[in-house]
Motif scaffolding. Structure first.
Motif, PDB file in Angstrom:
ATOM      1  N   LEU A   1       0.922  -1.154  -0.099  1.00 30.09           N
ATOM      2  CA  LEU A   1      -0.035   0.165  -0.081  1.00 30.09           C
ATOM      3  C   LEU A   1       0.803   1.141   0.135  1.00 30.09           C
ATOM      4  CD1 LEU A   1      -2.738   1.293   0.286  1.00 30.09           C
ATOM      5  CD2 LEU A   1      -2.548   1.156   2.628  1.00 30.09           C
ATOM      6  N   ILE A   2       0.743   1.976  -0.933  1.00 32.47           N
ATOM      7  CA  ILE A   2       1.504   3.301  -0.976  1.00 32.47           C
ATOM      8  C   ILE A   2       0.952   4.463  -0.413  1.00 32.47           C
ATOM      9  CG2 ILE A   2       2.610   4.993  -2.533  1.00 32.47           C
ATOM     10  CD1 ILE A   2       3.368   2.553  -4.533  1.00 32.47           C
ATOM     11  N   VAL A   3       1.460   4.994   0.617  1.00 29.62           N
ATOM     12  CA  VAL A   3       0.661   6.170   1.231  1.00 29.62           C
ATOM     13  C   VAL A   3       1.703   7.535   1.387  1.00 29.62           C
ATOM     14  CG1 VAL A   3      -0.669   7.149   3.034  1.00 29.62           C
ATOM     15  CG2 VAL A   3      -0.672   4.675   2.539  1.00 29.62           C
ATOM     16  N   PRO A   4       1.852   8.436   0.297  1.00 35.08           N
ATOM     17  CA  PRO A   4       2.551   9.578   0.462  1.00 35.08           C
ATOM     18  C   PRO A   4       2.539  10.326   1.714  1.00 35.08           C
ATOM     19  CG  PRO A   4       1.460   9.664  -1.796  1.00 35.08           C
ATOM     20  CD  PRO A   4       0.973   8.601  -0.986  1.00 35.08           C
ATOM     21  N   THR A   5       3.579  10.469   2.400  1.00 37.54           N
ATOM     22  CA  THR A   5       3.612  11.154   3.687  1.00 37.54           C
ATOM     23  C   THR A   5       4.759  11.944   3.927  1.00 37.54           C
ATOM     24  OG1 THR A   5       2.492   8.904   4.297  1.00 37.54           O
ATOM     25  CG2 THR A   5       3.338  10.430   6.261  1.00 37.54           C
ATOM     26  N   ASP A   6       4.511  13.208   4.741  1.00 36.80           N
ATOM     27  CA  ASP A   6       5.481  13.847   5.150  1.00 36.80           C
ATOM     28  C   ASP A   6       5.522  13.528   6.752  1.00 36.80           C
ATOM     29  OD1 ASP A   6       7.333  15.888   6.126  1.00 36.80           O
ATOM     30  OD2 ASP A   6       6.591  17.347   5.037  1.00 36.80           O
ATOM     31  N   VAL A   7       6.334  12.883   7.314  1.00 37.20           N
ATOM     32  CA  VAL A   7       6.114  12.633   8.690  1.00 37.20           C
ATOM     33  C   VAL A   7       6.385  13.556   9.684  1.00 37.20           C
ATOM     34  CG1 VAL A   7       7.445   9.888   8.215  1.00 37.20           C
ATOM     35  CG2 VAL A   7       8.906  11.716   8.930  1.00 37.20           C
ATOM     36  N   SER A   8       6.886  14.871   9.225  1.00 33.45           N
ATOM     37  CA  SER A   8       6.869  15.803  10.180  1.00 33.45           C
ATOM     38  C   SER A   8       5.585  16.570  10.159  1.00 33.45           C
ATOM     39  CB  SER A   8       7.923  16.889   9.454  1.00 33.45           C
ATOM     40  OG  SER A   8       7.436  17.542   8.382  1.00 33.45           O
ATOM     41  N   GLN A   9       4.550  16.206   9.559  1.00 31.31           N
ATOM     42  CA  GLN A   9       3.319  16.471   9.681  1.00 31.31           C
ATOM     43  C   GLN A   9       2.431  15.636  10.117  1.00 31.31           C
ATOM     44  OE1 GLN A   9       2.830  20.100   8.355  1.00 31.31           O
ATOM     45  NE2 GLN A   9       5.016  19.762   7.999  1.00 31.31           N
ATOM     46  N   PRO A  10       1.773  16.186  11.348  1.00 28.84           N
ATOM     47  CA  PRO A  10       0.718  15.220  12.048  1.00 28.84           C
ATOM     48  C   PRO A  10      -0.449  14.652  11.360  1.00 28.84           C
ATOM     49  CG  PRO A  10       1.507  17.158  13.511  1.00 28.84           C
ATOM     50  CD  PRO A  10       2.148  17.425  12.169  1.00 28.84           C
ATOM     51  N   ALA A  11      -0.998  15.611  10.675  1.00 32.11           N
ATOM     52  CA  ALA A  11      -2.230  15.339   9.718  1.00 32.11           C
ATOM     53  C   ALA A  11      -1.736  14.030   8.664  1.00 32.11           C
ATOM     54  CB  ALA A  11      -2.774  16.330   8.965  1.00 32.11           C
ATOM     55  N   ASP A  12      -0.455  14.161   8.022  1.00 35.06           N
ATOM     56  CA  ASP A  12       0.029  13.306   7.268  1.00 35.06           C
ATOM     57  C   ASP A  12       0.113  11.799   8.107  1.00 35.06           C
ATOM     58  OD1 ASP A  12       0.169  15.099   5.068  1.00 35.06           O
ATOM     59  OD2 ASP A  12       2.173  14.526   4.494  1.00 35.06           O
ATOM     60  N   VAL A  13       0.761  11.857   8.979  1.00 34.98           N
ATOM     61  CA  VAL A  13       0.944  10.810   9.788  1.00 34.98           C
ATOM     62  C   VAL A  13      -0.202  10.145  10.108  1.00 34.98           C
ATOM     63  CG1 VAL A  13       1.916   9.685  11.969  1.00 34.98           C
ATOM     64  CG2 VAL A  13       3.094  11.213  10.676  1.00 34.98           C
ATOM     65  N   GLU A  14      -1.192  10.845  10.620  1.00 33.12           N
ATOM     66  CA  GLU A  14      -2.688  10.331  11.036  1.00 33.12           C
ATOM     67  C   GLU A  14      -3.237   9.725   9.778  1.00 33.12           C
ATOM     68  OE1 GLU A  14      -6.877  11.794  12.592  1.00 33.12           O
ATOM     69  OE2 GLU A  14      -5.218  13.374  12.716  1.00 33.12           O
ATOM     70  N   ALA A  15      -3.247  10.473   8.591  1.00 38.27           N
ATOM     71  CA  ALA A  15      -3.784   9.632   7.554  1.00 38.27           C
ATOM     72  C   ALA A  15      -3.008   8.370   7.215  1.00 38.27           C
ATOM     73  CB  ALA A  15      -3.759  10.632   6.225  1.00 38.27           C
ATOM     74  N   LEU A  16      -1.722   8.200   7.264  1.00 42.12           N
ATOM     75  CA  LEU A  16      -0.848   7.291   7.065  1.00 42.12           C
ATOM     76  C   LEU A  16      -1.488   5.871   7.928  1.00 42.12           C
ATOM     77  CD1 LEU A  16       1.536   5.398   5.988  1.00 42.12           C
ATOM     78  CD2 LEU A  16       2.676   6.624   7.772  1.00 42.12           C
ATOM     79  N   PHE A  17      -1.699   6.125   9.077  1.00 46.08           N
ATOM     80  CA  PHE A  17      -1.878   4.959  10.008  1.00 46.08           C
ATOM     81  C   PHE A  17      -3.511   4.641   9.832  1.00 46.08           C
ATOM     82  CE2 PHE A  17       2.212   5.831  11.534  1.00 46.08           C
ATOM     83  CZ  PHE A  17       2.469   4.557  11.752  1.00 46.08           C
ATOM     84  N   ALA A  18      -4.342   5.741   9.420  1.00 48.60           N
ATOM     85  CA  ALA A  18      -5.895   5.300   9.116  1.00 48.60           C
ATOM     86  C   ALA A  18      -5.896   4.486   7.930  1.00 48.60           C
ATOM     87  CB  ALA A  18      -6.432   6.711   8.916  1.00 48.60           C
ATOM     88  N   ALA A  19      -5.106   4.906   6.933  1.00 48.13           N
ATOM     89  CA  ALA A  19      -5.220   3.989   5.586  1.00 48.13           C
ATOM     90  C   ALA A  19      -4.744   2.686   5.742  1.00 48.13           C
ATOM     91  CB  ALA A  19      -4.348   4.907   4.589  1.00 48.13           C
TER      92      ALA A  19
END
Length: 259
Positions: A63-81
């Motif tokens: 599963l590919i999830v583009p993520t900037d780990v420094s951004q809380p919203a991106d990390v939340e979206a990563l683990f939700a996906a």
């Protein structure tokens, strides 16, 4: 069996999240985990490089999830996906990082450059570990494993590397604290400290890098696949066993006695 039926509850395989999966160590670890039967979520800033990693792996569930780990919203979206697709997380390889501008004296390092390294290497690692911790604590069967990429700079610095070295030393404290807090929930946390794995980031080692005595000297490198196999070994231990810290480095590099 599918990914949910072969999860990390028994210390074999399961669902892994790999940050910084688009290149270097993250790419090598992704390939090794897929080879071992893991389902892998690839996280990184650029979708194209993540897709290249998945294609180079030559098979396996991804599963590919583009993520900037420094951004809380991106990390939340990563683990939700990840939870939406697989229902659980059995392994987080906390690998995303940046070295920042090289060779800059302390007094000349811009604050923005310092902050970028801290946001990526330390804050990003914390955000991903926190999200993984929440998922692992609440899932059934409970538990999982977090492996942080520390670097030998978690032990000793290179010249003019204050931001990178500071974040890697801090990561060791993060690893220890997470390991302690994770005990009641079967969350095993460890760290791999890597020295001179042959990747894009270490290409300059072959031609020469600044040493503590002020000289420029080439350094040996090792095959990044050896790092990947070590990460997989750590990942596939039963949760009752944990490699707290592992150091894997090119045998001849100036690490012991460095500085």
């Amino acid at each position: 069996m599918n990914a949910k039926e072969t999860d990390g509850r028994d210390g074999r395989t399961g669902v892994a999240v790999v940050t910084g999966a688009g290149s270097g160590i993250g790419r090598a670890v992704t390939r090794e985990l897929l080879r071992g039967g893991w389902s892998v979520v690839l996280a990184g800033r650029r979708a194209q490089t993540l897709e290249e990693t998945a294609e180079a792996a030559g098979g396996g569930e991804t599963l590919i999830v583009p993520t900037d780990v420094s951004q809380p919203a991106d990390v939340e979206a990563l683990f939700a996906a990840t939870a939406s697709r697989f229902g659980r997380v059995d392994l987080l390889f906390n690998n995303a990082g940046t070295s920042g501008p090289g060779g800059v004296p302390v007094e000349e390092l811009p604050y923005e450059a310092w902050r970028h390294v801290v946001d990526t290497n330390l804050n990003g690692a914390f955000l991903c570990a926190q999200a993984a911790y929440r998922q692992m604590k609440g899932q059934t069967p409970q538990g999982g494993r977090i492996t942080n990429n520390g670097s030998v700079s978690a032990h000793v610095p290179r010249p003019r590397s204050v931001a990178y070295t500071a974040t890697k030393h801090a990561l060791t404290g993060l690893t220890k604290s997470l390991a302690l807090d994770g005990r009641p929930y079967r969350i095993a946390v460890g760290q791999i400290d890597i020295g001179n794995a042959a990747t894009e980031m270490t290409e300059r080692m072959r031609t020469g890098v600044l040493q503590a005595n002020g000289e420029i000297a080439p350094e040996p490198v090792m095959d990044v696949a050896d790092v990947a196999r070590t990460v997989r070994h750590m990942a596939e231990l039963p949760l009752e066993a944990n490699v707290q810290f592992a150091t894997v480095l090119a045998t001849g590099m100036p690490y012991v006695g460095r500085g």
